[in-house]
Design a protein around this motif. Sequence first.
Motif, short mmCIF file in Angstrom:
data_model
loop_
_atom_site.label_atom_id
_atom_site.label_comp_id
_atom_site.label_asym_id
_atom_site.label_seq_id
_atom_site.Cartn_x
_atom_site.Cartn_y
_atom_site.Cartn_z
N ALA A 76 0.84 -1.20 0.00
CA ALA A 76 0.00 0.00 0.00
C ALA A 76 0.88 1.25 0.00
CB ALA A 76 -0.91 0.00 1.22
N ASP A 77 0.64 2.13 -0.95
CA ASP A 77 1.37 3.38 -1.03
C ASP A 77 0.44 4.39 -1.69
OD1 ASP A 77 4.35 4.60 -0.91
OD2 ASP A 77 3.31 5.35 -2.68
N ALA A 78 0.37 5.59 -1.14
CA ALA A 78 -0.58 6.60 -1.62
C ALA A 78 -0.30 7.06 -3.05
CB ALA A 78 -0.57 7.80 -0.68
N THR A 79 0.96 7.01 -3.48
CA THR A 79 1.29 7.57 -4.79
C THR A 79 1.85 6.56 -5.78
OG1 THR A 79 3.50 8.18 -4.05
CG2 THR A 79 1.77 9.85 -3.81
N GLY A 80 2.48 5.51 -5.30
CA GLY A 80 3.20 4.59 -6.17
C GLY A 80 2.34 3.80 -7.12
N ARG A 81 2.83 3.60 -8.33
CA ARG A 81 2.21 2.72 -9.32
C ARG A 81 3.23 2.46 -10.42
NH1 ARG A 81 0.64 7.61 -11.16
NH2 ARG A 81 0.19 7.94 -13.33
#
Length: 113
Positions: A76-81
């Motif tokens: 889970a990471d708010a910005t990573g993709r």
Amino acid sequence: DTVGIQPSSNGLASLGVAGNGFSKLYLDYTNTGTVGAVTINKASGRVNIAAAGTSIVVTNSLVTAASHVFAVMSSADATGRVISVVPGAGSFTITTVAVTGQSSFDFFVVNAD
């Protein structure tokens, strides 16, 4: 039987028939605790990018420039993709949007003829 699953000589064999195939497929997998560039000579694995990082190079002897390498963020990471995964001779690079914190990514390699 005692022979097990073996590849066919012409590449046309199937692993199952309609309505009667395999329900699971497990590949040899490495889940590394290393953050940053790593060597994983397997068809699948998990790698880690440090906070604020945007890419990782994975050295992998199974990969060629013609390989198809699939990657997905597995934390889970708010910005990573994942933006792209680019294979080359003996390695591939996963490029991401900058991750907020240390983040893990799973990959899977499929080779072309």
